[in-house]
Motif scaffolding. Structure first.
Motif, short mmCIF file in Angstrom:
data_model
loop_
_atom_site.label_atom_id
_atom_site.label_comp_id
_atom_site.label_asym_id
_atom_site.label_seq_id
_atom_site.Cartn_x
_atom_site.Cartn_y
_atom_site.Cartn_z
N GLU A 148 0.85 -1.20 0.00
CA GLU A 148 0.00 0.00 0.00
C GLU A 148 0.88 1.24 0.00
OE1 GLU A 148 -4.03 -1.53 2.30
OE2 GLU A 148 -2.50 -0.45 3.43
N ASP A 149 0.29 2.37 -0.37
CA ASP A 149 1.00 3.64 -0.35
C ASP A 149 0.89 4.29 1.02
OD1 ASP A 149 0.24 4.77 -3.77
OD2 ASP A 149 1.42 3.09 -2.99
N PHE A 150 1.78 5.22 1.28
CA PHE A 150 1.84 5.94 2.56
C PHE A 150 2.20 7.40 2.32
CE2 PHE A 150 3.12 7.15 6.75
CZ PHE A 150 4.36 7.76 6.65
N THR A 151 1.52 8.30 3.04
CA THR A 151 1.86 9.72 2.94
C THR A 151 1.87 10.34 4.34
OG1 THR A 151 0.78 9.86 0.78
CG2 THR A 151 1.28 11.93 1.91
N THR A 152 2.86 11.15 4.61
CA THR A 152 2.90 11.93 5.83
C THR A 152 3.02 13.40 5.46
OG1 THR A 152 4.12 12.41 7.87
CG2 THR A 152 5.40 11.50 6.04
N TYR A 153 2.36 14.24 6.26
CA TYR A 153 2.29 15.66 5.96
C TYR A 153 2.94 16.47 7.08
CZ TYR A 153 -1.24 14.03 2.67
OH TYR A 153 -1.90 13.37 1.66
N CYS A 154 3.58 17.53 6.67
CA CYS A 154 4.32 18.38 7.60
C CYS A 154 3.88 19.83 7.39
CB CYS A 154 5.81 18.22 7.29
SG CYS A 154 6.91 19.21 8.27
N ASN A 155 3.54 20.52 8.47
CA ASN A 155 3.11 21.90 8.38
C ASN A 155 3.85 22.77 9.38
OD1 ASN A 155 0.66 21.93 6.45
ND2 ASN A 155 0.24 20.22 7.81
N SER A 156 4.35 23.88 8.89
CA SER A 156 5.08 24.82 9.74
C SER A 156 4.23 26.03 10.06
CB SER A 156 6.36 25.26 9.03
OG SER A 156 6.92 26.37 9.67
N SER A 157 4.46 26.60 11.23
CA SER A 157 3.72 27.79 11.64
C SER A 157 4.23 29.04 10.90
CB SER A 157 3.82 27.99 13.15
OG SER A 157 5.17 28.08 13.55
N THR A 158 5.46 28.97 10.40
CA THR A 158 6.02 30.09 9.65
C THR A 158 6.77 29.58 8.43
OG1 THR A 158 8.03 30.08 10.97
CG2 THR A 158 6.26 31.53 11.72
N THR A 159 7.15 30.49 7.58
CA THR A 159 7.88 30.13 6.36
C THR A 159 9.25 29.56 6.69
OG1 THR A 159 6.76 31.91 5.19
CG2 THR A 159 8.75 31.04 4.17
N LEU A 160 9.62 28.54 5.93
CA LEU A 160 10.91 27.88 6.13
C LEU A 160 11.86 28.20 4.99
CD1 LEU A 160 9.49 24.37 7.10
CD2 LEU A 160 10.50 26.03 8.67
N SER A 161 13.14 28.30 5.30
CA SER A 161 14.13 28.49 4.24
C SER A 161 14.35 27.18 3.48
CB SER A 161 15.45 28.98 4.81
OG SER A 161 15.95 28.05 5.76
N ASN A 162 14.23 26.08 4.16
CA ASN A 162 14.31 24.77 3.53
C ASN A 162 13.68 23.77 4.48
OD1 ASN A 162 16.49 23.22 5.17
ND2 ASN A 162 17.46 25.19 4.73
N ILE A 163 13.49 22.56 4.04
CA ILE A 163 12.96 21.53 4.91
C ILE A 163 13.76 20.26 4.69
CG2 ILE A 163 11.18 20.63 3.36
CD1 ILE A 163 9.40 20.68 6.06
N GLN A 164 14.01 19.55 5.77
CA GLN A 164 14.75 18.32 5.71
C GLN A 164 13.87 17.18 6.22
OE1 GLN A 164 18.50 18.72 7.82
NE2 GLN A 164 19.01 20.64 6.80
N TRP A 165 14.11 16.00 5.68
CA TRP A 165 13.40 14.80 6.13
C TRP A 165 14.41 13.79 6.66
CZ3 TRP A 165 8.19 13.90 6.52
CH2 TRP A 165 7.33 14.83 5.92
#
Lengths: 115, 112
Positions: free
Chosen positions: B17-34
């Motif tokens: 099966e497929d999987f998705t996780t979502y990430c939300n920031s309270s403010t703007t990010l310069s970049n995002i890492q996983w």
């Protein structure tokens, strides 16, 4: 390339005792981080060093936690006296540079249990 | 204060099966890492996204950075048992010296 080294891997102490953790980052990495990870949560930054200077220690409970990186290489994190809520995994990480644009390499962590 | 939120907290899927996780920031990010953390292990860097709307793929993993640079997602196609672990997003905030703020993670379990 050797990774980030940490010791000890496990530590059990009683509350009010003291404990120290050691970290040796990847060679050449200027920035070193100490994180606290409580079970089921993401790592929380305790302190960030650039070489041997502190960049951010805003979330370090300074009444009981201290950290140093005297020669800009390895680092120690100390807790004195420990409380029950300090039970967590303490992760050390390093990165090539200070800015947030560089991946962080984590060590295996020290699992602390305070009884 | 500035926060990074992830949903869901847990996801149990059948292998394939497929999987998705979502990430939300309270403010703007310069970049995002996983990062991925296997059970009993330490976080391991997966990828960094920098540009607004950026999409990157690593085999069965697809990472996306939102247009406003405040949200991101990780999608895994046809999960395998080797995908088991907790997936964290982390972002440096502009006014906090670049220190990474980690989300609480999404724990993925895969039933063979």
């Amino acid at each position: 390339e050797a990774g980030v080294a940490q010791s000890p891997r496990y530590k059990i102490i009683e509350k009010r005792q003291s404990v120290a953790f050691w970290c040796n980052p990847i060679s050449g990495h200027a920035t070193l981080y100490w994180y606290q990870q409580i079970l089921g949560q993401g790592p929380k930054l305790l302190i960030q060093f650039q070489n041997n200077g502190v960049v951010d220690d805003s979330q370090l409970p300074k009444d009981r936690f201290s950290a140093e990186r005297l020669k800009g290489v390895d680092s120690t994190l100390k807790i004195q006296p420990a409380k029950l809520e300090d039970s967590a995994v303490y992760l050390c990480a390093s990165s090539l540079k200070l800015t947030g644009g560089y991946e962080q390499y984590f060590g295996p962590g020290t699992r602390l249990t305070v009884t | 204060g500035q926060q990074v939120m992830q949903i869901p907290q847990y996801q149990h899927v059948q292998e394939g099966e497929d999987f998705t996780t979502y990430c939300n920031s309270s403010t703007t990010l310069s970049n995002i890492q996983w990062y991925k953390q296997r059970p009993g292990g330490h976080p391991v860097f997966l990828i960094q996204l920098v540009k607004s709307g950026e999409v990157k793929k690593q085999k069965r993993l697809t990472f996306q950075f939102g247009e406003a640079k405040k949200n991101s997602s990780l999608h895994i196609t046809a999960t395998q048992t080797t995908d088991v672990g907790t997936y964290f997003c982390a972002g440096p905030f502009y006014n906090q010296g670049g220190k990474l703020i980690f989300g609480q993670g999404t724990e993925l379990s895969v039933k063979p």
